[in-house]
Design an enzyme around this catalytic site. Sequence first.
Site, short mmCIF file in Angstrom:
data_model
loop_
_atom_site.label_atom_id
_atom_site.label_comp_id
_atom_site.label_asym_id
_atom_site.label_seq_id
_atom_site.Cartn_x
_atom_site.Cartn_y
_atom_site.Cartn_z
N GLU A 76 120.56 17.49 23.19
CA GLU A 76 120.84 17.97 21.84
C GLU A 76 120.76 16.80 20.87
O GLU A 76 121.76 16.08 20.68
CB GLU A 76 122.23 18.59 21.78
CG GLU A 76 122.39 19.79 22.69
CD GLU A 76 123.45 20.75 22.16
OE1 GLU A 76 123.11 21.92 21.97
OE2 GLU A 76 124.58 20.32 21.90
N HIS B 186 129.66 17.39 24.19
CA HIS B 186 128.98 17.96 23.02
C HIS B 186 129.11 16.98 21.86
O HIS B 186 130.15 16.32 21.71
CB HIS B 186 129.62 19.31 22.66
CG HIS B 186 128.81 20.06 21.62
ND1 HIS B 186 128.91 19.77 20.29
CD2 HIS B 186 127.88 21.03 21.74
CE1 HIS B 186 128.08 20.57 19.62
NE2 HIS B 186 127.44 21.34 20.48
N LYS C 150 131.42 27.95 19.18
CA LYS C 150 132.22 26.95 18.46
C LYS C 150 133.57 27.55 18.02
O LYS C 150 134.16 28.33 18.74
CB LYS C 150 131.43 26.39 17.28
CG LYS C 150 130.05 25.90 17.70
CD LYS C 150 129.37 25.06 16.67
CE LYS C 150 127.96 24.75 17.13
NZ LYS C 150 127.35 23.64 16.45
N GLU D 197 129.76 17.30 18.85
CA GLU D 197 130.93 17.48 17.97
C GLU D 197 132.18 16.89 18.61
O GLU D 197 133.06 16.39 17.92
CB GLU D 197 131.08 18.97 17.61
CG GLU D 197 130.01 19.39 16.60
CD GLU D 197 129.58 20.84 16.65
OE1 GLU D 197 130.28 21.67 17.23
OE2 GLU D 197 128.47 21.13 16.12
N SER E 279 119.40 23.81 16.59
CA SER E 279 118.76 24.76 15.66
C SER E 279 117.74 25.68 16.33
O SER E 279 116.70 25.99 15.75
CB SER E 279 118.14 24.00 14.49
OG SER E 279 119.15 23.31 13.77
N GLY F 167 122.95 22.17 14.06
CA GLY F 167 123.53 22.82 12.89
C GLY F 167 122.86 22.42 11.58
O GLY F 167 123.40 22.67 10.50
N ASN G 153 126.88 28.87 22.19
CA ASN G 153 128.10 28.12 21.85
C ASN G 153 128.66 28.70 20.55
O ASN G 153 128.11 28.46 19.48
CB ASN G 153 127.75 26.63 21.69
CG ASN G 153 128.95 25.80 21.27
OD1 ASN G 153 130.08 26.28 21.28
ND2 ASN G 153 128.68 24.56 20.89
C1 PEP Z 1 125.22 23.52 19.50
O1 PEP Z 1 126.30 23.77 19.02
O2 PEP Z 1 125.16 23.09 20.67
C2 PEP Z 1 123.99 23.72 18.72
C3 PEP Z 1 122.86 23.38 19.23
O3 PEP Z 1 124.16 24.27 17.45
P1 PEP Z 1 122.98 24.85 16.49
O4 PEP Z 1 122.14 25.78 17.36
O5 PEP Z 1 123.69 25.56 15.40
O6 PEP Z 1 122.15 23.69 16.04
#
Ligand code: PEP
Length: 252
Positions: free
Chosen positions: A171, A97, A10, A99, A216, A177, A8
Amino acid sequence: MKKLMAANWKMYKTQREAKETIRELISLINDNMPSEREILIFPPFTSLDVVCNEIKEIEYIHAGAQNFYPAIEGAYTGEISPKMLLDVGCEYALVGHSERRHIFLEQDDLLAKKAHFGIDSGLKIIFCVGEKLEERKAGKVEDVLKEQLKQGLKKIKDVSSPEKVLNIAYEPVWAIGTGEVAGEKEISEAHAIIRKELRSMFGTQANNIRILYGGSVKPENADSIISIDNVDGVLVGGASLSAKSFSKIIFA
Ligand code: PEP
């Protein structure tokens, strides 16, 4: 089922940067793609066309959209439809997601419409679920995950055919993040809860649904995460921006 290694990006990368990253990734894979895995890239909208062009001859890499609006077309300023995404060669899309849920305040009803409309339009959906830290601390992980699945997938009836594809990404919000990774036990428990709920919603069709972990994931932890029971892939944000680091995750 092949494990899905998803990136992703972003709101990062211009067209030039996207092209350089995808070319570098392909050259790092260099015909050594593990046959039991496949790659999925979620570029920003402006780079979807560029990425789709770079990967069109490569069967193990797919492209997805980070967002879309659930209508064929219409007066929805600023939005993009599944039809437009399919037109550029995009096969997948994210829904739910964290976000989108927390920054853009997308609610269960909209997410349910998106998931259903997306699949019906021919997009393969990755539906994201995950608890916040305070919900985990209050012992509510199971309730939160079940409710997000029940609400978000309530309009979907059929996930059995190659044209109607649903994937889930677990997630935990506190791990996205933040550098904070869920432990093996936490991931395995959450994925088991999700699998059980999917079975109760879709019966044996639930066996076609991959459950990805995201939060992460990095080259250093990808190996242990991908070997956890019920983990059918990973969704990677930060560590997918560099082709080198994402290629290490793909080979983990
Ligand atoms: C994501 O954006 O779905 C995500 C898991 O980000 P990160 O790997 O940076 O935690």
